[in-house]
Each structure stands twice: as C-alpha cells, then as structure tokens.
Design a protein around this motif. Structure first.
Motif, PDB file in Angstrom:
ATOM      1  N   ARG A 150       0.836  -1.211   0.000  1.00  0.00           N
ATOM      2  CA  ARG A 150       0.000   0.000   0.000  1.00  0.00           C
ATOM      3  C   ARG A 150       0.873   1.264   0.000  1.00  0.00           C
ATOM      4  O   ARG A 150       0.595   2.224  -0.719  1.00  0.00           O
ATOM      5  CB  ARG A 150      -0.926   0.007   1.220  1.00  0.00           C
ATOM      6  CG  ARG A 150      -2.018  -1.036   1.160  1.00  0.00           C
ATOM      7  CD  ARG A 150      -3.019  -0.889   2.301  1.00  0.00           C
ATOM      8  NE  ARG A 150      -4.073  -1.862   2.170  1.00  0.00           N
ATOM      9  CZ  ARG A 150      -4.045  -3.083   2.717  1.00  0.00           C
ATOM     10  NH1 ARG A 150      -2.993  -3.435   3.454  1.00  0.00           N
ATOM     11  NH2 ARG A 150      -5.033  -3.918   2.526  1.00  0.00           N
ATOM     12  N   MET A 166       2.187   2.023  -3.394  1.00  0.00           N
ATOM     13  CA  MET A 166       1.194   2.633  -4.268  1.00  0.00           C
ATOM     14  C   MET A 166       1.016   4.118  -3.944  1.00  0.00           C
ATOM     15  O   MET A 166       0.873   4.953  -4.829  1.00  0.00           O
ATOM     16  CB  MET A 166      -0.140   1.905  -4.148  1.00  0.00           C
ATOM     17  CG  MET A 166      -0.090   0.429  -4.508  1.00  0.00           C
ATOM     18  SD  MET A 166       0.526   0.158  -6.169  1.00  0.00           S
ATOM     19  CE  MET A 166      -0.770   0.924  -7.120  1.00  0.00           C
ATOM     20  N   ARG A 167       1.027   4.436  -2.657  1.00  0.00           N
ATOM     21  CA  ARG A 167       0.911   5.850  -2.266  1.00  0.00           C
ATOM     22  C   ARG A 167       2.127   6.640  -2.746  1.00  0.00           C
ATOM     23  O   ARG A 167       1.995   7.763  -3.255  1.00  0.00           O
ATOM     24  CB  ARG A 167       0.778   5.945  -0.739  1.00  0.00           C
ATOM     25  CG  ARG A 167      -0.517   5.327  -0.205  1.00  0.00           C
ATOM     26  CD  ARG A 167      -0.478   5.151   1.305  1.00  0.00           C
ATOM     27  NE  ARG A 167      -1.630   4.402   1.772  1.00  0.00           N
ATOM     28  CZ  ARG A 167      -1.601   3.460   2.718  1.00  0.00           C
ATOM     29  NH1 ARG A 167      -0.451   3.159   3.319  1.00  0.00           N
ATOM     30  NH2 ARG A 167      -2.696   2.823   3.073  1.00  0.00           N
ATOM     31  N   ASN A 198       1.891   7.439  -6.453  1.00  0.00           N
ATOM     32  CA  ASN A 198       1.021   8.576  -6.753  1.00  0.00           C
ATOM     33  C   ASN A 198       1.694   9.897  -6.370  1.00  0.00           C
ATOM     34  O   ASN A 198       1.519  10.904  -7.051  1.00  0.00           O
ATOM     35  CB  ASN A 198      -0.314   8.417  -6.036  1.00  0.00           C
ATOM     36  CG  ASN A 198      -1.293   7.559  -6.825  1.00  0.00           C
ATOM     37  OD1 ASN A 198      -2.079   8.057  -7.613  1.00  0.00           O
ATOM     38  ND2 ASN A 198      -1.223   6.244  -6.629  1.00  0.00           N
ATOM     39  N   ASP A 246      -3.533   3.244 -12.495  1.00  0.00           N
ATOM     40  CA  ASP A 246      -2.592   4.100 -11.772  1.00  0.00           C
ATOM     41  C   ASP A 246      -2.177   5.308 -12.613  1.00  0.00           C
ATOM     42  O   ASP A 246      -2.653   6.421 -12.376  1.00  0.00           O
ATOM     43  CB  ASP A 246      -1.389   3.272 -11.317  1.00  0.00           C
ATOM     44  CG  ASP A 246      -1.830   2.119 -10.423  1.00  0.00           C
ATOM     45  OD1 ASP A 246      -2.680   2.360  -9.550  1.00  0.00           O
ATOM     46  OD2 ASP A 246      -1.350   0.989 -10.601  1.00  0.00           O
ATOM     47  N   TYR A 293      -4.498   5.685  -2.124  1.00  0.00           N
ATOM     48  CA  TYR A 293      -3.477   5.790  -3.168  1.00  0.00           C
ATOM     49  C   TYR A 293      -3.605   7.136  -3.891  1.00  0.00           C
ATOM     50  O   TYR A 293      -2.649   7.900  -3.982  1.00  0.00           O
ATOM     51  CB  TYR A 293      -3.611   4.662  -4.190  1.00  0.00           C
ATOM     52  CG  TYR A 293      -3.558   3.254  -3.654  1.00  0.00           C
ATOM     53  CD1 TYR A 293      -3.135   2.982  -2.348  1.00  0.00           C
ATOM     54  CD2 TYR A 293      -3.929   2.178  -4.450  1.00  0.00           C
ATOM     55  CE1 TYR A 293      -3.082   1.683  -1.868  1.00  0.00           C
ATOM     56  CE2 TYR A 293      -3.876   0.871  -3.986  1.00  0.00           C
ATOM     57  CZ  TYR A 293      -3.457   0.627  -2.689  1.00  0.00           C
ATOM     58  OH  TYR A 293      -3.422  -0.664  -2.231  1.00  0.00           O
TER      59      TYR A 293
END
Length: 297
Positions: free
Chosen positions: A151, A154-155, A158, A194, A258
């Motif tokens: 996780r 993914m953050r 971004n 994404d 995200y």
C-alpha cells in the motif's frame, strides 16, 4: 512504477497477460456493445462506452448516462476521452473499438510492458508511446514484506506523479496531445488504474467534476477489473503460494488512500490541481482551455 508494472516484473509475462474471465452478463453486453456508436450531433449525448471482455477497464472519462456534472452547470462530454487497460482486444472487441472511430491510442507503459503485451491498435488510430514510469521495479518488489508495504508503495507512486520529472514530462505531453488532437482518443497503461487513473483525475478536475465523484470514478477500477484481478491472484497463488498473494493483494486494485496520497502531495507542493497543471506540468492556459472545451458540453 505502477502496480501493473510491479506484477509484470514479479512473475513474468504469464501474469502480465492474464486474460479476464468473461461472465455471462458481460457477454450479453458485448452482443450489443457496438450498437449506436456513430457520430453524435450537437447537443446530443453519446452512448455509454461499450463493455469489453478483453479490455475490461475500458471506459469513458465522462462516466455514463448524462455524463458527470462539471463546471458551470454543464456535463462532461462523453465519447471524447476514453481510458483503458492494455489495448489487447479480441476480434469482436476490436470491431467495437473501431466503431468508436478513435483517432489516437496513447500507451503510457514501459518498454518491458509493451514487449510483454503489445497493443492491437484499432484501424484509423495513431499509436503514440508516452512512457511514464518511476523507480526500479525489482528493487521495489523486494521491499514488499507486508501488505502495508505494498500500500505504501502505491501511495509513493502517486506522490511521484507530482514530484517526479519523468512523470511530469509524460503527463504534460499526454495532456497536450489530448488537447490538440481531434477526434475521440484513448490513453492506457497495463491495468488502467494508476497512470491512467491519475490522468483521468486531472481531466475530470479540469472539467470541474467534484472531488467525491472523481474518487468514486477512480475506485470503479475495482469493479471493472475484478475478473482480471481474481485471475491474476489465482496465478500468483498457483505459482508462488497464498502467503505471497496476500502480500500483493493491495496491488490488484485501487484504494482511496493511493489517489489521496498524490492529491495531498499536490496540495503540499502547489496548493491546487490548477497550479500543479500550470506550475508543475508547465501547461499553458490555451492548452487547458482546449481540454475544457472538449470536456464540457
């Protein structure tokens, strides 16, 4: 770096090319998916984007029905900008895509992703590569020891859409192409969630779509991609085991945190999405104006 790239790098081309399972309801939709896809007159609303079995996350940036509510009491214009996962349609879906009369396909994937799963470009569409990638895939995969690590990855990805030079250059090029190229266009990455999700947020923000709707649209990937995600997870379970699959569960879909991580980075660095577009990406007002004119009806 995106989760689609991570998954491809982690378990090879077999995983990257996992095909979605076609549920009966989707098959029924496809039977009529190419109907009514001709030109739309002024003041008319375009039909909803067709559901495609072999490109499951193909959808309209404007949403469905009347289109998302945008600025000045207008709705977002359907049939202009489409978003997708990898464009690898079967014959029936290719015919449906060709019925949309797409003028351009923008591929945001890395060289390896394209090598593993090359696009099948609809007739009449120009194919344009704009690779947008951040970080070393193998190094990042090796750092995933818990689902929360995934996780956080993914953050961070971004956030890199806001801070990374390569990413900002890529999004500037893409938005400029979308503004200046006539006709319906589609942009995509591997899973369509994404790099594609960030682009869609930017277009919807330009159109004046509210924050809650933008987030809701972002999360729709989990519905559109659920068959692909299930098959991809099953592949990992079969080849690497359940415990490894659990580590990678956060990469199969999207979570609000995200996108929010990227939005929080925008706020910290630029204050607003508008400032990110101009000061971060270097877009001029003429380009943003062209996008807004295309997006709103």
């Amino acid at each position: 770096m995106t989760s689609g790239v991570l998954l491809a790098g982690f378990s090879g081309a077999g995983l990257a090319q996992a095909d979605p399972i076609l549920p009966p309801a989707l098959a029924e939709l496809l039977n009529s998916g190419s109907a009514g896809l001709g030109s739309v007159g002024a003041g008319q609303t375009a039909p909803d984007a067709p559901r495609l079995a072999s490109v499951p996350n193909f959808r309209d940036v404007a949403g469905t029905g009347a289109g998302y509510a945008g600025a000045n009491g207008k709705n977002v214009n359907k049939g202009v900008f489409y978003r997708a996962d990898a464009i690898v349609p079967n014959d029936a879906d290719l015919a449906t895509l060709e019925g949309l009369k797409l003028s351009a396909v923008y591929d945001l994937r890395s060289d390896q992703e394209v090598h593993d799963k090359a696009d099948r470009v609809p007739a009449g569409a120009e194919y344009v590569r704009i690779p947008i990638l951040s970080g070393n895939i193998n190094d990042m995969v090796g750092l995933i020891k818990t689902p929360e690590d995934a996780r956080n990855m993914m953050r961070q990805m971004n956030q890199a859409f806001v801070t990374g030079a390569n990413e900002k250059d890529g999004f500037k090029q893409l938005l400029t192409e979308l503004a200046n190229t006539p006709g319906a266009q589609v942009y995509h990455c591997t899973a369509g969630k994404d790099r594609t999700g960030w682009t869609s947020m930017l277009l919807q923000s330009i159109a004046g779509v509210n924050d809650a709707t933008i987030m809701s649209d972002y999360l729709l990937t989990n519905e559109y991609n659920k068959e692909w995600a299930a098959k991809t997870r099953a592949y990992i379970v079969a080849t690497k085991g359940e415990e490894v699959a659990k580590l990678f569960d956060p990469l199969f879909g999207v979570e609000a945190s995200y996108l929010q991580a990227g939005l929080d980075q925008v706020k910290a660095d630029y204050g607003t999405v508008d400032k990110y577009l101009t000061d971060g990406l270097g877009l001029d007002q003429a380009t943003i104006g062209k996008l807004k004119a295309k997006l709103l009806r």
